[in-house]
Structure formats: structure tokens, C-alpha cells
Enzyme design. Structure first.
Site, PDB file in Angstrom:
ATOM      1  N   SER A 245     -38.741   0.517  25.520  1.00 27.84           N
ATOM      2  CA  SER A 245     -37.698   1.090  24.845  1.00 27.84           C
ATOM      3  C   SER A 245     -36.369   0.981  25.297  1.00 27.84           C
ATOM      4  O   SER A 245     -35.990  -0.036  25.338  1.00 27.84           O
ATOM      5  CB  SER A 245     -37.937   2.601  24.730  1.00 27.84           C
ATOM      6  OG  SER A 245     -37.545   3.113  23.507  1.00 27.84           O
TER       7      SER A 245
ATOM      8  N   LYS B   5     -34.806  -2.647  26.237  1.00 28.79           N
ATOM      9  CA  LYS B   5     -33.389  -3.162  26.085  1.00 28.79           C
ATOM     10  C   LYS B   5     -32.805  -3.579  27.218  1.00 28.79           C
ATOM     11  O   LYS B   5     -32.134  -4.561  27.626  1.00 28.79           O
ATOM     12  CB  LYS B   5     -32.632  -2.131  25.524  1.00 28.79           C
ATOM     13  CG  LYS B   5     -33.076  -1.660  24.132  1.00 28.79           C
ATOM     14  CD  LYS B   5     -32.002  -0.627  23.591  1.00 28.79           C
ATOM     15  CE  LYS B   5     -32.554   0.555  22.866  1.00 28.79           C
ATOM     16  NZ  LYS B   5     -33.158   0.462  21.681  1.00 28.79           N
TER      17      LYS B   5
ATOM     18  N   TRP C 155     -39.719   2.738  13.783  1.00 25.43           N
ATOM     19  CA  TRP C 155     -38.105   2.985  14.351  1.00 25.43           C
ATOM     20  C   TRP C 155     -37.564   1.797  14.989  1.00 25.43           C
ATOM     21  O   TRP C 155     -36.529   1.432  15.018  1.00 25.43           O
ATOM     22  CB  TRP C 155     -38.084   4.250  15.143  1.00 25.43           C
ATOM     23  CG  TRP C 155     -36.813   4.764  15.754  1.00 25.43           C
ATOM     24  CD1 TRP C 155     -36.418   4.894  16.983  1.00 25.43           C
ATOM     25  CD2 TRP C 155     -35.729   5.298  14.788  1.00 25.43           C
ATOM     26  NE1 TRP C 155     -35.068   5.182  17.189  1.00 25.43           N
ATOM     27  CE2 TRP C 155     -34.443   5.631  15.802  1.00 25.43           C
ATOM     28  CE3 TRP C 155     -35.558   5.779  13.444  1.00 25.43           C
ATOM     29  CZ2 TRP C 155     -33.451   6.275  15.339  1.00 25.43           C
ATOM     30  CZ3 TRP C 155     -34.473   6.149  13.257  1.00 25.43           C
ATOM     31  CH2 TRP C 155     -33.378   6.513  14.070  1.00 25.43           C
TER      32      TRP C 155
ATOM     33  N   HIS D   8     -45.089   4.693  19.834  1.00 24.45           N
ATOM     34  CA  HIS D   8     -44.019   3.983  20.641  1.00 24.45           C
ATOM     35  C   HIS D   8     -44.494   4.655  22.233  1.00 24.45           C
ATOM     36  O   HIS D   8     -44.480   5.860  22.410  1.00 24.45           O
ATOM     37  CB  HIS D   8     -42.733   4.912  20.493  1.00 24.45           C
ATOM     38  CG  HIS D   8     -41.598   4.162  21.156  1.00 24.45           C
ATOM     39  ND1 HIS D   8     -41.109   3.089  21.131  1.00 24.45           N
ATOM     40  CD2 HIS D   8     -40.673   5.031  21.890  1.00 24.45           C
ATOM     41  CE1 HIS D   8     -40.257   3.043  21.606  1.00 24.45           C
ATOM     42  NE2 HIS D   8     -39.876   4.186  22.246  1.00 24.45           N
TER      43      HIS D   8
HETATM   44  C1  GTR Z   1     -34.521   6.488  20.655  1.00 25.48           C
HETATM   45  C2  GTR Z   1     -33.727   5.495  20.480  1.00 25.48           C
HETATM   46  C3  GTR Z   1     -34.421   4.068  20.501  1.00 25.48           C
HETATM   47  C4  GTR Z   1     -35.112   3.821  21.608  1.00 25.48           C
HETATM   48  C5  GTR Z   1     -35.839   5.177  22.120  1.00 25.48           C
HETATM   49  C6  GTR Z   1     -36.259   5.465  23.591  1.00 25.48           C
HETATM   50  O1  GTR Z   1     -34.250   7.801  20.430  1.00 25.48           O
HETATM   51  O2  GTR Z   1     -33.178   5.415  19.033  1.00 25.48           O
HETATM   52  O3  GTR Z   1     -33.159   2.930  20.393  1.00 25.48           O
HETATM   53  O4  GTR Z   1     -34.248   3.420  22.826  1.00 25.48           O
HETATM   54  O5  GTR Z   1     -35.235   6.209  21.846  1.00 25.48           O
HETATM   55  O6  GTR Z   1     -35.696   4.794  24.546  1.00 25.48           O
HETATM   56  O7  GTR Z   1     -37.423   5.925  23.783  1.00 25.48           O
END
Ligand code: GTR
Length: 427
Positions: A263, A267, A354, A404
Site C-alpha cells: 500500500s 508506493k 481502491w 487489501h
Molecule cells: C489508503 C490510501 C491508499 C493506500 C492505503 C494504505 O487510505 O488512500 O493510497 O495507500 O491507504 O496505505 O493502506
């Protein structure tokens, strides 16, 4: 009256110019319907500013790659400080007989500021106990503290805060609570080590985290103002400092360090991999917007939504593209291309809309063109694979079922990939 007419004309003229961009990209909404995706054109990573296309690896490495990297620094993640600090490493704990005799455990403190011992990163490492020589490792930051990574009572509880919706320090109750994300046993059994540290050691993941984080405490040493980079840049830079340590550890094969993350930390892993070529494999686990996913594809999170929620992750310049992402001089396939020719793994999850699984896939596909320049094969197809059917060559991709997260399934693929890429399939 006249004045008003003029103003009206200007406004209308302005609106005419602006309106199509708004209509084209509803940046405030996360689309989750494939048929709603708006047509887009991606920048061509091989097109140089002189209008000619890159033909050789030399042109890529010397001209185009630095140019694109700089665009990412300027418009997305900020500057990546290159100054070497006089870091000091302290072995805080070491056991040759950890996890029931299967592991060597080391807990290393990286001090980054000679005059201030509170500026440090605490690294937790597990290496296979039976290793015959230096071992390849996976390195990744964790969200909730080293103690959460394994139910191992010997992990030293950090004296730093962790931040995950509430701010607190790890206590005994935190032990092993994120262990499903770190299948240490499987990693070790396959001959790899795991190296991790908590991202909060570098900067707390909140709007004013920079005030107490390394963007502030090291600004003079690094000759960079806190605003010249973002939290993701700082976390990625922290991974490079862990890499510095690994280069000094004789039990680690520093030529075989795979950087990975989930996540926002995915990045981070991508930006670390693009910035620091010592990471010889780069793994993005559901990194989504600002990671592997294409910004121009209107699906899942948008640049604007991300910037609204997490403005401190990136530099201010990124906000310019909130409503007109088509003006962004780069897109995320070019970030992936910066990793070429090193092996790259991009992974998605089917219920994680997402993060835009298809956008992550397509980004990996488009990066392949740059890999071809090096005679390397990328994904090999632009057709998205079925769930849990990994595909690819030097670039790999899978989409697993579920939400996720990072799971054993994900890790098994990374382990297999690392074995093949490091030429050690029978490891
Ligand atoms: C979310 C964010 C994503 C992702 C995620 C995470 O809220 O919008 O871009 O990075 O968090 O890190 O779990």
C-alpha cells in the site's frame, strides 16, 4: 455594466477552457465501474524532449532516465537526498538460536545524527540459522512496530511512537499482531532473510508527522528543507539507510536485496527502488494510486482524493494535478520503468478496487517497453490474467483473491520470483 459584461465574457471564456477537463475527469469520485473509465493517453517513456525516441540503453540511462526521475522528484515525491551521513550501527541484541533454533535474530539500531541519539531506525532481522554464506533478503517497512511482526518475546519494544489511527508505543499486547503479513518461517525455510523496521521511526504517518520526523531532525545534515520532499520520500530514503547497513553485514548478500511494501509502503518501495539501484528486486504489493496504478485511469482512488487525505505524502507541486491529472508530465508506468532492467513484481488483490488492479497491471505492461530496450521481457501480454495465475518474465504480476492486505500467497510468489531472478531456482 460594461465592466460586468467583460467579466462575464472572461469568466465564460475561462469556463469553456476549463470545463472539458472537469467533465473528463471527476477527480473527487472514485470510479469502480470498468465501463466508466475515460479514454486517456499515456506519456511515452521513450520519447525524449528533442522529439526523438530512445533507441539505446545508453540513451535511456544517461538521458531519459535521469530526465524522468527528475520529473518524479519535482512533481510527485520530492528530492531524494544524496548526502551520505556518518551513521553508526549498534547491535542491540543478537541470537543465533531464535525462533526455535531456525533463525539468527539481530536487532540493529541505526543512529543517523551523531549529536542526537533519539534520531534512529530500529531494524529487526531474521536470517536462516543454517545459512552456508551471505543470504539474500527481503527488506520492507512495517506499519505497526517491529514487535508486531512476530510473536517473539525477544523483539525489543520500541521506545518510539507508532501511529496507526491512534498514537501509542508498542506494549506486550502488540506482539505478533501483524504476523500474518510477515511469514518469517516460510521466508527462512526458502533460504531468505527478512529485514524490517517501523516507518514511524522515520516519520509518523500524519499531517504534522514531519515536525518531529527526520525531514526536520536531519534537514541541516541532508541540506534539504522539510517541504522539499514528502513522507513517502522520507520513508523510501530510510530504506536506503537500511541498505547502507546491510552492505556492512557479512551475513547478508547485499547484491540480493529485494525491497517490498504494502500500500503506501508499496508506493514507498517503488520510489526507493527507483531512487536506489542497490535494491536488485522491487516489489509493489497493492501500492495503488501514487504507486503502481496509472494516474490517468479513472478507477479507484484518484490523485486528488489521495492528496486531500494525505497531502504530506507528496510535494505541494503534486496538488497542481488534482483536477487535471492529464497535465501531469509523468504517469506511474514511468516510475516502474525507472526500475528497468531490474526485476519488478507488481501484485494486486481482486477486492481491492481502491488500488485499481487493472491500472496496476497496465502500468506494469507499459513499463515493459523500457525493459525490452535491455533485451528483457516484461509481462509478455497485455491481457489481464485470472485470479491467482501469476504471469510475466522480468516483470511479474498477479492478482490474488481477497482484500487489501499482504498474505502468504503474495509472499510465496515473491519468494519464487526472487529464486528465479537471482538464478537460484533450486535454492
Ligand atoms: C489508503 C490510501 C491508499 C493506500 C492505503 C494504505 O487510505 O488512500 O493510497 O495507500 O491507504 O496505505 O493502506
Amino acid at each position: 455594466m460594461r465592466k460586468y459584461t467583460l467579466v462575464t465574457i472572461c469568466l465564460v471564456a475561462g469556463l469553456i477552457k476549463v470545463a472539458p477537463a472537469f467533465a473528463q475527469f471527476p477527480a473527487d469520485t472514485a470510479n469502480e465501474t470498468e465501463s466508466n473509465v475515460i479514454p486517456y493517453t499515456l506519456p511515452d517513456p521513450l520519447m525524449m524532449t528533442n522529439g526523438k525516441r530512445v533507441k539505446t540503453t545508453d540513451q535511456w540511462m544517461k538521458v531519459q532516465r535521469p530526465y524522468l526521475y527528475h520529473l518524479f522528484e519535482e512533481n510527485v515525491y520530492g528530492r531524494y537526498p544524496k548526502q551520505r551521513l556518518a551513521a553508526r550501527y549498534q547491535v542491540r541484541e543478537e541470537s543465533r538460536d531464535a525462533l526455535g533454533g531456525t533463525a539468527v535474530r539481530k536487532q540493529i539500531r541505526i543512529f543517523l545524527k551523531p549529536a542526537d541519539t533519539s534520531v534512529h531506525i530500529d531494524v529487526l532481522m531474521y536470517l536462516p540459522a543454517n545459512a552456508k554464506g551471505p543470504v539474500p533478503v527481503f527488506v520492507g517497512l512495517n506499519f505497526k512496530g517491529n514487535a508486531t511482526v512476530q510473536p517473539d518475546p525477544h523483539i525489543i519494544l520500541s521506545n518510539n511512537l507508532v501511529f496507526s489511527s491512534v498514537e501509542k508505543r508498542n506494549d506486550d499486547a502488540a506482539r505478533g499482531t501483524t504476523a500474518s503479513r510477515w511469514p518469517v518461517k516460510t521466508i527462512l525455510e526458502n533460504g531468505f532473510g527478512l529485514v524490517t523496521a517501523c516507518y514511524s521511526d522515520i516519520e509518523l504517518d500524519k499531517k504534522d508527522g514531519w515536525e518531529t520526523g527526520m525531514r526536520t531532525t536531519l534537514q541541516h545534515e541532508l541540506k534539504i528543507k522539510p517541504q522539499e520532499w514528502g513522507a513517502i520520500g522520507a520513508w523510501a530514503w530510510g530504506l536506503s539507510r537500511i541498505m547502507d547497513y546491510l552492505e556492512t553485514d557479512k551475513e547478508v548478500d547485499a547484491k540480493k536485496v529485494a525491497v517490498m511494501g504494502l500500500s503506501r509502503l508499496g508506493k514507498t518501495a517503488l520510489w526507493a527502488g527507483a531512487s536506489d539501484t542497490r535494491f536488485s528486486i522491487v516489489i509493489s504489493n497493492e501500492s495503488g494510486e501514487g504507486g503502481a496504478a496509472l494516474a490517468r485511469r479513472w478507477f479507484g482512488e484518484t490523485v486528488k482524493l489521495m492528496n486531500d487525505h494525505f497531502p504530506y505524502w507528496f510535494v505541494d507541486a503534486y496538488k497542481k494535478y488534482n483536477k487535471n491529472v492529464f497535465d501531469l508530465p509523468v504517469d506511474q508506468h514511468e516510475l516502474l520503468a525507472l526500475i528497468a532492467p531490474r526485476p519488478l513484481y507488481v501484485a494486486s488483490a481482486a477486492d481491492d478496487l481502491w488500488s485499481d488492479p487493472k491500472g496496476e497491471f497496465l502500468s506494469a505492461w507499459h513499463a515493459g517497453e523500457v525493459y525490452s530496450l535491455f533485451g528483457k521481457k516484461g509481462l509478455g501480454t497485455d491481457e489481464m490474467p485470472q485470479v491467482e495465475q501469476p504471469i510475466g518474465n522480468t516483470i511479474h504480476y498477479h492478482i490474488r483473491k481477497g482484500k487489501h492486505d499482504i498474505t502468504l500467497y503474495d509472499w510465496e510468489q515473491y519468494i519464487n520470483f526472487a529464486k528465479v531472478q537471482w538464478g537460484d531456482a533450486n535454492h
